[in-house]
Design a protein around this motif. Structure first.
Motif, PDB file in Angstrom:
ATOM      1  N   GLU A   1     -21.605 -62.399  -3.452  1.00  0.00           N
ATOM      2  CA  GLU A   1     -22.548 -61.886  -2.460  1.00  0.00           C
ATOM      3  C   GLU A   1     -23.017 -60.454  -2.757  1.00  0.00           C
ATOM      4  OE1 GLU A   1     -20.989 -62.390   1.436  1.00  0.00           O
ATOM      5  OE2 GLU A   1     -21.044 -64.590   1.331  1.00  0.00           O
ATOM      6  N   SER A   2     -23.201 -60.171  -4.036  1.00  0.00           N
ATOM      7  CA  SER A   2     -23.766 -58.889  -4.450  1.00  0.00           C
ATOM      8  C   SER A   2     -24.494 -59.087  -5.778  1.00  0.00           C
ATOM      9  CB  SER A   2     -22.681 -57.824  -4.605  1.00  0.00           C
ATOM     10  OG  SER A   2     -23.264 -56.556  -4.839  1.00  0.00           O
ATOM     11  N   ALA A   3     -25.367 -58.143  -6.110  1.00  0.00           N
ATOM     12  CA  ALA A   3     -26.129 -58.227  -7.360  1.00  0.00           C
ATOM     13  C   ALA A   3     -25.564 -57.251  -8.384  1.00  0.00           C
ATOM     14  CB  ALA A   3     -27.598 -57.915  -7.103  1.00  0.00           C
ATOM     15  N   SER A   4     -25.690 -57.633  -9.649  1.00  0.00           N
ATOM     16  CA  SER A   4     -25.181 -56.803 -10.744  1.00  0.00           C
ATOM     17  C   SER A   4     -26.256 -56.680 -11.806  1.00  0.00           C
ATOM     18  CB  SER A   4     -23.919 -57.436 -11.336  1.00  0.00           C
ATOM     19  OG  SER A   4     -23.542 -56.781 -12.533  1.00  0.00           O
ATOM     20  N   LEU A   5     -26.554 -55.442 -12.216  1.00  0.00           N
ATOM     21  CA  LEU A   5     -27.531 -55.189 -13.274  1.00  0.00           C
ATOM     22  C   LEU A   5     -26.803 -54.525 -14.439  1.00  0.00           C
ATOM     23  CD1 LEU A   5     -30.521 -55.341 -14.090  1.00  0.00           C
ATOM     24  CD2 LEU A   5     -30.822 -53.055 -13.145  1.00  0.00           C
ATOM     25  N   ARG A   6     -26.767 -55.192 -15.593  1.00  0.00           N
ATOM     26  CA  ARG A   6     -25.959 -54.724 -16.717  1.00  0.00           C
ATOM     27  C   ARG A   6     -26.730 -54.813 -18.033  1.00  0.00           C
ATOM     28  NH1 ARG A   6     -20.333 -55.023 -15.014  1.00  0.00           N
ATOM     29  NH2 ARG A   6     -20.271 -55.884 -12.911  1.00  0.00           N
TER      30      ARG A   6
ATOM     31  N   ALA B   1     -23.749 -50.409 -16.842  1.00  0.00           N
ATOM     32  CA  ALA B   1     -23.843 -51.172 -15.595  1.00  0.00           C
ATOM     33  C   ALA B   1     -24.343 -50.259 -14.483  1.00  0.00           C
ATOM     34  CB  ALA B   1     -22.491 -51.766 -15.211  1.00  0.00           C
ATOM     35  N   MET B   2     -25.305 -50.743 -13.723  1.00  0.00           N
ATOM     36  CA  MET B   2     -25.805 -49.980 -12.592  1.00  0.00           C
ATOM     37  C   MET B   2     -24.720 -49.886 -11.522  1.00  0.00           C
ATOM     38  SD  MET B   2     -29.033 -50.862 -10.050  1.00  0.00           S
ATOM     39  CE  MET B   2     -30.316 -50.278 -11.151  1.00  0.00           C
ATOM     40  N   PRO B   3     -24.560 -48.714 -10.886  1.00  0.00           N
ATOM     41  CA  PRO B   3     -23.565 -48.587  -9.806  1.00  0.00           C
ATOM     42  C   PRO B   3     -23.787 -49.657  -8.743  1.00  0.00           C
ATOM     43  CG  PRO B   3     -24.449 -46.436 -10.387  1.00  0.00           C
ATOM     44  CD  PRO B   3     -25.261 -47.444 -11.138  1.00  0.00           C
TER      45      PRO B   3
ATOM     46  N   MET C   1     -26.214 -49.206  -5.885  1.00  0.00           N
ATOM     47  CA  MET C   1     -27.643 -49.338  -6.156  1.00  0.00           C
ATOM     48  C   MET C   1     -28.045 -50.798  -6.332  1.00  0.00           C
ATOM     49  SD  MET C   1     -28.651 -46.247  -8.806  1.00  0.00           S
ATOM     50  CE  MET C   1     -30.384 -46.779  -8.838  1.00  0.00           C
ATOM     51  N   SER C   2     -27.264 -51.547  -7.113  1.00  0.00           N
ATOM     52  CA  SER C   2     -27.653 -52.923  -7.432  1.00  0.00           C
ATOM     53  C   SER C   2     -27.515 -53.870  -6.248  1.00  0.00           C
ATOM     54  CB  SER C   2     -26.817 -53.448  -8.606  1.00  0.00           C
ATOM     55  OG  SER C   2     -25.440 -53.443  -8.295  1.00  0.00           O
ATOM     56  N   HIS C   3     -26.689 -53.522  -5.252  1.00  0.00           N
ATOM     57  CA  HIS C   3     -26.501 -54.417  -4.097  1.00  0.00           C
ATOM     58  C   HIS C   3     -27.821 -54.660  -3.359  1.00  0.00           C
ATOM     59  CE1 HIS C   3     -24.456 -56.498  -0.873  1.00  0.00           C
ATOM     60  NE2 HIS C   3     -25.067 -55.709   0.010  1.00  0.00           N
ATOM     61  N   GLU C   4     -28.735 -53.689  -3.433  1.00  0.00           N
ATOM     62  CA  GLU C   4     -30.042 -53.821  -2.773  1.00  0.00           C
ATOM     63  C   GLU C   4     -30.815 -55.024  -3.299  1.00  0.00           C
ATOM     64  OE1 GLU C   4     -34.292 -51.344  -2.497  1.00  0.00           O
ATOM     65  OE2 GLU C   4     -32.655 -50.632  -3.777  1.00  0.00           O
ATOM     66  N   PHE C   5     -30.522 -55.450  -4.533  1.00  0.00           N
ATOM     67  CA  PHE C   5     -31.278 -56.520  -5.163  1.00  0.00           C
ATOM     68  C   PHE C   5     -30.705 -57.907  -4.859  1.00  0.00           C
ATOM     69  CE2 PHE C   5     -31.575 -52.978  -8.482  1.00  0.00           C
ATOM     70  CZ  PHE C   5     -32.644 -52.390  -7.826  1.00  0.00           C
ATOM     71  N   TYR C   6     -29.635 -57.967  -4.104  1.00  0.00           N
ATOM     72  CA  TYR C   6     -28.988 -59.254  -3.827  1.00  0.00           C
ATOM     73  C   TYR C   6     -29.891 -60.163  -2.986  1.00  0.00           C
ATOM     74  CZ  TYR C   6     -25.780 -62.723  -1.913  1.00  0.00           C
ATOM     75  OH  TYR C   6     -25.189 -63.904  -1.534  1.00  0.00           O
TER      76      TYR C   6
ATOM     77  N   THR D   1     -27.286 -39.656 -20.635  1.00  0.00           N
ATOM     78  CA  THR D   1     -26.705 -39.097 -19.403  1.00  0.00           C
ATOM     79  C   THR D   1     -26.003 -40.144 -18.559  1.00  0.00           C
ATOM     80  OG1 THR D   1     -28.780 -39.425 -18.185  1.00  0.00           O
ATOM     81  CG2 THR D   1     -28.492 -37.328 -19.335  1.00  0.00           C
ATOM     82  N   ASN D   2     -26.171 -41.425 -18.916  1.00  0.00           N
ATOM     83  CA  ASN D   2     -25.616 -42.545 -18.136  1.00  0.00           C
ATOM     84  C   ASN D   2     -26.090 -42.485 -16.679  1.00  0.00           C
ATOM     85  OD1 ASN D   2     -24.117 -44.909 -17.748  1.00  0.00           O
ATOM     86  ND2 ASN D   2     -22.315 -43.760 -17.059  1.00  0.00           N
ATOM     87  N   ARG D   3     -27.368 -42.171 -16.506  1.00  0.00           N
ATOM     88  CA  ARG D   3     -27.946 -42.070 -15.162  1.00  0.00           C
ATOM     89  C   ARG D   3     -28.953 -43.178 -14.915  1.00  0.00           C
ATOM     90  NH1 ARG D   3     -31.153 -37.634 -14.168  1.00  0.00           N
ATOM     91  NH2 ARG D   3     -30.861 -37.915 -11.932  1.00  0.00           N
ATOM     92  N   TRP D   4     -28.878 -43.749 -13.710  1.00  0.00           N
ATOM     93  CA  TRP D   4     -29.853 -44.728 -13.236  1.00  0.00           C
ATOM     94  C   TRP D   4     -30.704 -44.039 -12.177  1.00  0.00           C
ATOM     95  CZ3 TRP D   4     -29.711 -49.857 -15.113  1.00  0.00           C
ATOM     96  CH2 TRP D   4     -28.576 -50.175 -15.874  1.00  0.00           C
TER      97      TRP D   4
END
Length: 399
Positions: free
Chosen positions: A302-307, A323-325, A328-333, A367-370
């Motif tokens: 029940e969550s989204a993952s962007l990797r 991997a996106m934190p 942040m990625s939960h918004e896409f679920y 920078t490992n920043r999204w």
């Protein structure tokens, strides 16, 4: 002693203020060539000398010697008769003059399909190709080409922006019978079609029905089809890499499997799947620093993952590298998003779009920043884009 230092400081200040005007033409061109591209367009308003210099071929040659420029991302939406870009250096949206050649009737619905260096390639509805410098608006229609078998991928590689040296590669066929055809700007013609054989070291063999659509129930109880429904601008999406002297084109099949076509060795390989065929996910391939990477948006628990994943040819496995934190990625679920991505140097630009949501994210490997980008609006109208292509904004790039 204090008076002497004051005189020296005053003299130094006067020299610094007039230093640019005192430079000879060659040195001035080399100094100003390092300015951001958006600033270069304003050189002509400074003085007559700078305007003359900005229009000169020697200044464009100086610009071509700059090793790299921060990428611009050419945005694609449902309305194809305008040019909007995102300037990564200034983190801002820009509107460019749409090339006049693309406004002609037979090119009006042309779609950008590939990019390299400072150039973007468009494809019109009749299968013709137009190469364009989006910054200057200069365009060139390529000679007509026989479409032949079903087109699978379009890739581009610019070897020299200043001398207009580039290749456009078309990959066609049906697995396992693939072929490719190359347009060479130096000869201004399409070369003979070349067949690709399966790599003898390829241990991944597709099942007979691997490319057929498979229907299954998602966790939400919806019927899901495994065949990817890509936007028209990403239908022939692919990436081009040059490693150890070998030219390789990577693209996705309709079922989401990665295919690598080695143009130098004239063979192709299939990569193992990242996720099982009965999984619900969106996938795209990108190129960063000469390397092919894969971006995947999937849903678990029940969550989204962007990797982001990298393939290891030695172990023949995929390894996660970013991997996106989760916050942040939960918004896409459960938004049924389609991701369309493009790489540029150390960055990946990601368009996430569906009927419910439209978002743009920029990831930086250093920078490992999204970073989620602000929405784009023109004349008060909020625009939504399906995909993007990356290019270097170069005024000297020739078509």
């Amino acid at each position: 002693m204090e008076i002497g230092n004051g005189c020296i400081s005053k003299k130094r200040k006067l020299v610094e203020e007039g230093s640019l005007d005192e430079l000879n033409e060659d040195l001035l061109e080399r100094v100003l060539s390092w300015l951001p591209t958006s600033t270069l367009f304003r050189l002509g308003s400074v003085c007559k000398r700078w305007k003359s210099m900005a229009d000169s071929q020697s200044f464009k040659l100086a610009c071509s010697r700059i090793p790299s420029r921060d990428p611009w991302f050419y945005m694609v939406d449902a309305d194809l008769n305008r040019s909007i870009v995102f300037d990564s250096a200034k983190s801002s949206w820009k509107r460019l003059n749409h090339p006049s050649l693309l406004l002609r009737d037979h090119n009006r619905d042309s779609i950008p399909v590939a990019a390299s260096g400072g150039l973007v390639c468009f494809r019109n509805i009749s299968g013709g190709y137009i190469v364009c410098n989006p910054v200057t608006g200069s365009c060139r229609e390529l000679p007509p080409v026989d479409p032949g078998q079903s087109l699978l991928a379009i890739a581009m590689n610019a070897y020299s922006n200043y001398h207009g040296s580039y290749k456009l590669v078309l990959v066609s066929g049906d697995l396992p019978k693939l072929s490719f055809k190359v347009y060479n700007s130096i000869t201004d013609c399409w070369e003979e079609e070349i067949m690709l054989r399966r790599n003898a070291d390829d241990c991944t063999k597709s099942n007979d029905n691997d490319e057929d659509a498979v229907y299954f129930l998602s966790t939400a109880g919806n019927v899901v089809v495994t065949n990817m429904q890509r936007s028209p601008s990403k239908q022939y999406s692919s990436v081009f890499t040059l490693k150890d002297g070998e030219e390789i084109v990577y693209f996705l099949t309709s079922s989401g499997r990665v295919i690598a076509c080695n143009l130098t060795r004239k063979c192709f390989s299939e990569y193992p799947r990242l996720l099982p065929v009965f999984s619900e996910y969106s996938i795209d391939v990108v190129e960063c620093k000469g390397e092919m990477l894969v971006v995947v948006l999937s849903e678990f628990f029940e969550s989204a993952s962007l990797r982001v994943w990298r393939y290891d040819p030695k172990t023949k496995t995929w390894n996660q590298i970013a991997a996106m934190p989760p916050a942040m990625s939960h918004e896409f679920y459960d938004k049924k998003l389609d991701i369309n991505c493009v790489g540029a140097g150390d960055q990946v630009f990601i368009c996430l779009s569906s009927a419910e949501l439209c978002s743009y994210v920029l990831y930086d490997f250093v920078t490992n920043r999204w970073v989620e980008l602000p929405e784009c609006s023109v004349n008060g109208e909020s625009l939504e884009f399906m995909s993007a292509l990356s290019f270097e904004p170069r005024i000297e790039a020739l078509v």
